[in-house]
Design a protein around this motif. Structure first.
Motif, short mmCIF file in Angstrom:
data_model
loop_
_atom_site.label_atom_id
_atom_site.label_comp_id
_atom_site.label_asym_id
_atom_site.label_seq_id
_atom_site.Cartn_x
_atom_site.Cartn_y
_atom_site.Cartn_z
N MET A 1 0.83 -1.19 0.00
CA MET A 1 0.00 0.00 0.00
C MET A 1 0.88 1.25 0.00
O MET A 1 0.56 2.23 -0.66
CB MET A 1 -0.91 -0.02 1.22
CG MET A 1 -1.86 1.16 1.21
SD MET A 1 -3.19 1.05 2.37
CE MET A 1 -2.47 1.80 3.78
N MET A 2 1.99 1.19 0.70
CA MET A 2 2.87 2.35 0.77
C MET A 2 3.48 2.65 -0.60
O MET A 2 3.66 3.81 -0.96
CB MET A 2 3.97 2.07 1.80
CG MET A 2 4.83 3.26 2.07
SD MET A 2 3.84 4.51 2.87
CE MET A 2 5.09 5.66 3.29
N LEU A 3 3.77 1.60 -1.37
CA LEU A 3 4.35 1.80 -2.70
C LEU A 3 3.38 2.56 -3.60
O LEU A 3 3.79 3.41 -4.40
CB LEU A 3 4.71 0.45 -3.32
CG LEU A 3 5.31 0.50 -4.72
CD1 LEU A 3 6.64 1.25 -4.71
CD2 LEU A 3 5.49 -0.89 -5.26
N LEU A 7 4.32 6.05 -5.45
CA LEU A 7 4.24 6.23 -6.90
C LEU A 7 3.29 7.37 -7.27
O LEU A 7 3.56 8.15 -8.18
CB LEU A 7 3.79 4.94 -7.57
CG LEU A 7 4.81 3.81 -7.63
CD1 LEU A 7 4.18 2.55 -8.18
CD2 LEU A 7 6.01 4.21 -8.44
N LEU A 8 2.18 7.47 -6.56
CA LEU A 8 1.22 8.55 -6.83
C LEU A 8 1.85 9.90 -6.54
O LEU A 8 1.74 10.84 -7.34
CB LEU A 8 -0.03 8.33 -5.98
CG LEU A 8 -1.24 9.19 -6.30
CD1 LEU A 8 -1.72 8.94 -7.71
CD2 LEU A 8 -2.34 8.90 -5.31
N LEU A 37 3.49 6.95 -13.67
CA LEU A 37 3.72 6.71 -12.25
C LEU A 37 2.45 6.92 -11.43
O LEU A 37 2.13 6.13 -10.54
CB LEU A 37 4.83 7.61 -11.72
CG LEU A 37 6.24 7.23 -12.11
CD1 LEU A 37 7.22 8.27 -11.60
CD2 LEU A 37 6.60 5.86 -11.58
N ALA A 38 1.72 7.99 -11.73
CA ALA A 38 0.50 8.28 -10.97
C ALA A 38 -0.56 7.20 -11.19
O ALA A 38 -1.22 6.76 -10.24
CB ALA A 38 -0.05 9.65 -11.37
N VAL A 39 -0.70 6.72 -12.42
CA VAL A 39 -1.69 5.68 -12.71
C VAL A 39 -1.29 4.36 -12.05
O VAL A 39 -2.13 3.66 -11.47
CB VAL A 39 -1.87 5.52 -14.23
CG1 VAL A 39 -2.63 4.25 -14.57
CG2 VAL A 39 -2.59 6.73 -14.79
N LEU A 40 0.00 4.01 -12.11
CA LEU A 40 0.44 2.79 -11.44
C LEU A 40 0.20 2.87 -9.93
O LEU A 40 -0.23 1.89 -9.31
CB LEU A 40 1.93 2.55 -11.72
CG LEU A 40 2.27 2.00 -13.09
CD1 LEU A 40 3.78 1.93 -13.26
CD2 LEU A 40 1.66 0.64 -13.28
N GLY A 41 0.47 4.02 -9.33
CA GLY A 41 0.21 4.19 -7.90
C GLY A 41 -1.26 4.07 -7.58
O GLY A 41 -1.65 3.42 -6.60
N ALA A 42 -2.11 4.68 -8.40
CA ALA A 42 -3.55 4.60 -8.17
C ALA A 42 -4.05 3.17 -8.31
O ALA A 42 -4.88 2.71 -7.52
CB ALA A 42 -4.29 5.53 -9.13
#
Length: 65
Positions: A1-3, A7-8, A37-42
């Motif tokens: 979850m932290m990753l 990334l977001l 990066l933002a999409v991968l984090g989301a």
């Protein structure tokens, strides 16, 4: 979850950095990386097992009748 959060946040920081870049090619590359990066984090945040946001995840799983 932290990753996912990392990334977001990294994607958002890169988007802010892209606003300062003058050339169109480097700006486009930076914006593309930031969105990726933002999409991968989301996605990582939404796909965690306890999430009720996506069907098929969590304590009540959907099964084909």
């Amino acid at each position: 979850m932290m990753l996912g959060w990392v990334l977001l946040a990294a994607g958002l920081v890169l988007l802010l950095l892209a606003q300062r870049i003058r050339g169109s090619a480097p700006r486009g590359l930076t914006q593309g990386a930031a969105v990726l990066l933002a999409v991968l984090g989301a996605l990582l945040l939404l796909r965690r097992p306890g999430s009720a946001l996506l069907p098929g995840h969590g304590p009540r799983r959907w099964h084909q009748p």
